[in-house]
Design a protein around this motif. Structure first.
Motif, short mmCIF file in Angstrom:
data_model
loop_
_atom_site.label_atom_id
_atom_site.label_comp_id
_atom_site.label_asym_id
_atom_site.label_seq_id
_atom_site.Cartn_x
_atom_site.Cartn_y
_atom_site.Cartn_z
N PHE A 126 6.26 11.00 -17.25
CA PHE A 126 7.41 11.23 -16.37
C PHE A 126 8.01 10.23 -15.45
O PHE A 126 7.11 9.29 -15.27
N ARG A 127 9.03 10.29 -15.01
CA ARG A 127 9.62 9.01 -14.12
C ARG A 127 10.42 9.85 -12.89
O ARG A 127 11.41 10.60 -12.97
N GLY A 128 10.25 9.16 -11.79
CA GLY A 128 10.77 9.75 -10.56
C GLY A 128 10.67 9.16 -9.25
O GLY A 128 10.13 8.13 -9.37
N ARG A 129 11.34 9.55 -7.97
CA ARG A 129 11.13 8.74 -7.01
C ARG A 129 9.76 9.60 -6.14
O ARG A 129 9.24 8.73 -5.18
N GLU A 130 9.51 10.77 -6.33
CA GLU A 130 8.61 11.47 -5.54
C GLU A 130 7.94 12.60 -6.48
O GLU A 130 8.51 12.98 -7.34
N VAL A 131 6.70 12.64 -6.32
CA VAL A 131 5.95 13.75 -7.15
C VAL A 131 4.63 14.07 -6.42
O VAL A 131 4.15 13.66 -5.44
N ARG A 132 4.74 15.62 -6.56
CA ARG A 132 3.53 16.27 -6.13
C ARG A 132 2.55 16.75 -7.06
O ARG A 132 2.94 17.25 -8.24
N VAL A 133 1.38 16.32 -6.96
CA VAL A 133 0.29 16.84 -8.29
C VAL A 133 -0.60 17.71 -7.66
O VAL A 133 -1.40 17.60 -6.40
N GLU A 134 -0.81 19.14 -8.42
CA GLU A 134 -1.76 20.02 -7.78
C GLU A 134 -2.82 20.38 -9.08
O GLU A 134 -2.17 20.40 -10.31
N VAL A 135 -4.11 20.45 -8.87
CA VAL A 135 -5.04 20.61 -9.86
C VAL A 135 -5.73 21.98 -9.66
O VAL A 135 -5.70 22.33 -8.35
N THR A 136 -6.30 22.44 -10.44
CA THR A 136 -7.05 23.92 -10.27
C THR A 136 -8.27 23.76 -9.43
O THR A 136 -8.78 24.71 -8.85
N GLY A 137 -9.10 22.61 -9.96
CA GLY A 137 -10.42 22.29 -9.23
C GLY A 137 -10.13 21.44 -8.37
O GLY A 137 -9.05 20.99 -7.81
N ILE A 146 0.53 13.91 -2.97
CA ILE A 146 1.90 13.49 -2.97
C ILE A 146 2.25 12.15 -3.01
O ILE A 146 1.35 11.39 -2.34
N ALA A 147 3.01 11.50 -3.93
CA ALA A 147 3.35 10.11 -4.09
C ALA A 147 4.67 9.99 -4.20
O ALA A 147 5.54 10.87 -4.66
N ARG A 148 5.05 8.76 -3.63
CA ARG A 148 6.75 8.40 -3.75
C ARG A 148 6.65 7.05 -3.86
O ARG A 148 5.91 6.01 -3.72
N VAL A 149 7.83 6.49 -4.12
CA VAL A 149 8.20 4.93 -4.41
C VAL A 149 8.62 4.53 -3.07
O VAL A 149 9.42 5.18 -2.16
N LEU A 150 8.26 3.20 -2.45
CA LEU A 150 8.84 2.56 -1.43
C LEU A 150 9.47 1.31 -2.06
O LEU A 150 9.10 0.45 -2.27
N PRO A 151 10.86 1.30 -2.28
CA PRO A 151 11.83 0.41 -2.81
C PRO A 151 11.74 -0.94 -2.28
O PRO A 151 11.87 -0.84 -0.92
N SER A 152 11.62 -1.66 -2.96
CA SER A 152 11.97 -3.07 -2.31
C SER A 152 11.16 -3.34 -1.07
O SER A 152 11.51 -4.08 0.01
N ALA A 153 9.97 -3.01 -1.14
CA ALA A 153 9.15 -2.93 0.12
C ALA A 153 8.55 -4.48 0.32
O ALA A 153 8.21 -4.69 1.53
N ASN A 154 8.21 -5.18 -0.60
CA ASN A 154 7.71 -6.37 -0.50
C ASN A 154 8.64 -7.92 -0.85
O ASN A 154 9.33 -7.45 -1.93
N LYS A 155 8.26 -8.74 -0.20
CA LYS A 155 9.04 -10.03 -0.83
C LYS A 155 8.00 -11.08 -1.18
O LYS A 155 7.17 -11.68 -0.50
N LEU A 156 7.90 -10.90 -2.74
CA LEU A 156 6.86 -11.99 -3.40
C LEU A 156 7.17 -13.10 -3.89
O LEU A 156 8.31 -13.12 -4.75
N VAL A 157 6.64 -14.09 -3.85
CA VAL A 157 6.70 -15.60 -4.71
C VAL A 157 6.49 -15.26 -6.14
O VAL A 157 5.61 -14.55 -6.61
N VAL A 158 7.33 -15.65 -6.68
CA VAL A 158 7.37 -15.63 -8.23
C VAL A 158 7.73 -17.03 -8.65
O VAL A 158 8.43 -18.07 -8.24
#
Length: 322
Positions: free
Chosen positions: A255-266, A285-297
């Protein structure tokens, strides 16, 4: 040119390549500060003054890299990732040349790309709120079990430690997962749920086709299988179809998105970029932090902008000339 190097000597096999890089990078009039990370030391104080440097270099494994990048999130700091770990998957996904001299040249040229980070939040077993960044993947279930089992042999075996751990843990727990992506809920059964900011794993296999770290999204991978043997199928297909365009990835649903919540039975262990951060939780809960870093390429990287010209064609002007 003022450079700050954050180095973790405990990463990988203890390579001294970072000092070869330092010699290739520096020239007359430059200043370089090296700060060594101690075991269990938080990295945030080491980069508190990062803006006072022209360049920050992170030298370590994927866990070290992500931790420091998270400390540098949303700060206008030119950052180079130097591969000093076991797998160095973050650098592999970034796609830069790996030789110390080539990395030094890329730093002086100063070409950069804005890249995303992931952020994951959970409650530990004592009910305390925890938060961490991830540059590669974070997962709940079998992947964390493998990371935990491989810890003792990583120094000795390198990447092979992960495969050895999988062989010795052939029957993982099967759980019922509830996955909510940007408000839409899915119910699935399997052994692991992983959130990803990048696509490449060991063996240069793109486990999630078209997953990139500059699209403002995170990918969610549901491992829908009941034993480790069945995981050999997507791994084998990855060897013959590395980008997943022809055969796909059987036993894996994404799946693809900006934020996700994952729950499990155990209760399952959770890993963040290869480091086990909790022995047993039932939700995150996980989410994206867009354009968070400025990396050398450099020009080998998929994130190098084509309209900036070739780094090695002789027409570029270095940001930090010698």
């Amino acid at each position: 040119m003022r450079t700050l190097i954050i180095h973790n000597p405990a990463s990988g096999f203890g390579s001294d390549a970072i000092y070869e890089f330092q010699r290739a990078l520096l020239c007359e009039g430059d200043e370089c500060v090296i700060r060594v990370i101690r075991v269990d030391q938080p990295s945030a104080p080491l980069v508190a003054d990062a803006e006072s440097f022209d360049l920050v270099v992170i030298s370590g494994g994927d866990g070290t890299v992500t931790s420091v990048l998270y400390d540098l999130r949303n700060r206008d700091v030119l950052t180079c990732v130097f591969p000093s770990g076991t797998a160095n998957l973050f650098v592999a996904n970034l796609g830069n040349a790996l030789e110390p001299a080539a990395i030094a040249r890329a730093c002086r040229m100063g070409h950069s790309a804005r890249t995303d980070l992931g952020e994951v939040m959970w409650l530990d077993q004592n009910g305390r709120r925890k938060r961490a960044g991830f540059g590669l993947m974070a997962g709940l279930g079998y992947d964390a079990l493998i990371m935990q089992a491989a810890m003792s042999s990583k120094k000795r075996m390198g990447e092979a430690a992960y495969f050895a751990a999988a062989v010795t843990n052939p029957k993982p727990q099967v759980q019922r997962f509830t996955i909510t992506v940007d408000g839409v809920t899915y119910e699935r059964t399997g052994i692991s749920c992983i959130v990803a900011n990048t696509d490449m794993i060991q063996g240069d296999i793109e486990i999630v086709p078209d997953c990139v770290m500059n699209d403002g999204l995170i990918d969610i991978i549901m491992v829908e299988t009941q034993d480790a043997v069945q995981l050999l199928k997507p791994v084998f297909f990855g060897l013959v179809d590395r980008n997943g365009k022809k055969i796909g990835r059987p036993r894996l649903e994404t799946f693809r998105g900006r934020e996700v919540r994952v729950e499990v039975t155990g209760e399952l262990a959770m890993q963040v970029d290869g480091d086990v951060v909790s022995p047993g939780i039932n939700a995150f809960i996980a989410r994206v932090l867009p354009s968070a870093n400025k990396l050398v390429v450099d020009s080998l990287s998929r994130y190098h902008s084509s309209d900036e010209g070739s780094l090695f064609g002789g027409t570029d002007q270095p940001l930090f000339p010698k």
